[in-house]
Design an enzyme around this catalytic site. Sequence first.
Site, PDB file in Angstrom:
ATOM      1  N   GLU A 293     132.919  49.488  57.418  1.00  0.00           N
ATOM      2  CA  GLU A 293     131.666  49.165  56.724  1.00  0.00           C
ATOM      3  C   GLU A 293     131.887  47.788  56.122  1.00  0.00           C
ATOM      4  O   GLU A 293     132.810  47.589  55.337  1.00  0.00           O
ATOM      5  CB  GLU A 293     131.367  50.205  55.648  1.00  0.00           C
ATOM      6  CG  GLU A 293     131.040  51.586  56.214  1.00  0.00           C
ATOM      7  CD  GLU A 293     129.863  51.603  57.186  1.00  0.00           C
ATOM      8  OE1 GLU A 293     128.977  50.730  57.069  1.00  0.00           O
ATOM      9  OE2 GLU A 293     129.841  52.459  58.076  1.00  0.00           O
ATOM     10  N   CYS A 327     127.816  45.440  48.327  1.00  0.00           N
ATOM     11  CA  CYS A 327     127.473  45.103  49.706  1.00  0.00           C
ATOM     12  C   CYS A 327     125.965  45.261  49.903  1.00  0.00           C
ATOM     13  O   CYS A 327     125.377  44.632  50.762  1.00  0.00           O
ATOM     14  CB  CYS A 327     128.231  46.000  50.664  1.00  0.00           C
ATOM     15  SG  CYS A 327     128.135  47.716  50.175  1.00  0.00           S
TER      16      CYS A 327
END
Length: 541
Positions: A293, A327
């Site tokens: 990720e 993020c």
Amino acid sequence: MSKAISQVPYAINEPVRTYEPGSTEVKSLISTYKKMWKENTEIPMVIGGNEVKTKKQVTLYSPQDHQHSFGFYHKGTMEHVDKAIEAALAAKAQWSNLAWEQRASIFLKAADLIAGPYRDRLNAATMIGQSKNVYQAEIDSACELIDFLRFNVEFMTEMYSEQPISDHGIWNRAEYRPLEGFCFAVTPFNFTAISGNLPSCMAMMGNVVVWKPSDKQILSAKVIMDIFMEAGLPDGVINMIFTDGKDTAEKVLAHPDFAALHFTGSTQVFQGMWKMMGDNIHRYKTYPRIVGETGGKDFVMVHSSADVEAVATALVRGAFEYQGQKCSAASRAYIPKSLWKEVKKVMESQLKSIKMGSPEDPSNFVNAVIDKNSFEKCKGYIDRAKKAKDAKVILGGKCDDKKGWFVEPTVIEATDPYYESMCEEIFGPILSVYVYEDKNWSETLKIVDQTSPYSLTGSVFAQDRYAIDEAYKALENASGNFYINDKPTGAVVGQQPFGGARASGTNDKAGSKMNLLRWVSVRSIKETFVSPKDYKYPFLG
Ligand code: NAD
């Protein structure tokens, strides 16, 4: 334990403490913070259940006060990487043969330890080492990690119960075997919960793990390891090493017993590791599982029918909470000309009331960015925007590194939708805004979709249902997590499984069964009760 079909406790999300001013919970957390601030904690690696100290000690400084050291860690060498792999492989047979209920108990106990006796310590470690305010620490290091542990136990049992059908005279089964070899977890600085989840979810499925946390998250990583050990995790199941990222990756990814990578961090680092795995593919005993990720350039797309205050609030929270170092942080917004003046006014008034400083004072909404590199990177974007022809800094823009790495929440207005800060991941408290003509809504949706290589999170704000539907379809592949009339941050385990596609990752959705499936290799078993004794089928007469 194999004499029962046990049911695990039903997972529900851990209630978030509110830490209201003067409350017992905020007093307790701040007093733990003050105590740990002065402790000068020594942090060894943990290999095979042993604390490993080395001659190379690295001092840890707090982002909110770069002259204050709160501890030091023992830096390892490639010899320690070898030892961690050996310890993991030595623990493998016993751990992978342990009944799942025993594994589940360890991680459920770890969740309860975090919810209870370790809550303040883990939150305070995150506040000191990673500069999160009380609330950001609570939703990350306490609640999200507790949720990962409890929900993953439930998902594991759901997965185990998924079994094939059986025809007459046979019994078909599926066995969810741990992977052969050892697993490698590499974790980022910005979420304590991610650093705890990546190694633990692989271990929960019966795997053994070498875990390399970020050197900017060492204090909270230590608290996590203390918790796992107190919860009864056997020696060698998770081995925590503090070694150079690139050298470690080169060593681990060349090992024949390497079975899986669970990575969260930047796109560039992940791509480098994927290349290494490609180069080493002939060495491996099994094809490795790869879950990563990575970065994001998360959008907020606003329609002219949107509620102005809701948009401004989502932008302030989404872009500036934890200094934009999520993020999922809102980092580019597209606002129709008809609403811009009002949205700007509300944002300006909200930003005026925001305080910036150390998390020790819970009234500070914004704290420091993680380190000097991040500070300079943010300052670079701000300085260039101040001089640019096609962009200007309209709110914030001050940077102060006298005591800590403080960057004021900053809004850049760009007249070019492809201006650098509209496209690149900055990972700091900087929001870029592009104001579009209301009539260009559909064309602007195309720009949103095509601006960056990432596809992590994104929001649409509108009251007009046709507009929502159009954005929903036009932005189908622009994000892995899509929000309607909400900010693009704050995914909750079990509710919004998290992950992105394109350059943002393999989209295996942390905090879901989809992720756990990557850490097992299914064996199909067919048993025939009365075996045939003649080769001739009826058609042969
Ligand atoms: P980073 O890539 O710098 O570091 C991540 C980990 O990789 C650390 O443990 C680091 O020590 C290690 N590392 C660094 N260089 C390496 C190399 N050459 N080889 C192997 N390992 C190496 O990321 P960071 O600064 O810790 O975290 C921020 C990044 O993480 C941002 O890009 C952010 O978007 C991303 N992130 C993504 C998600 C998600 O779910 N998509 C979640 C959190 C963070």
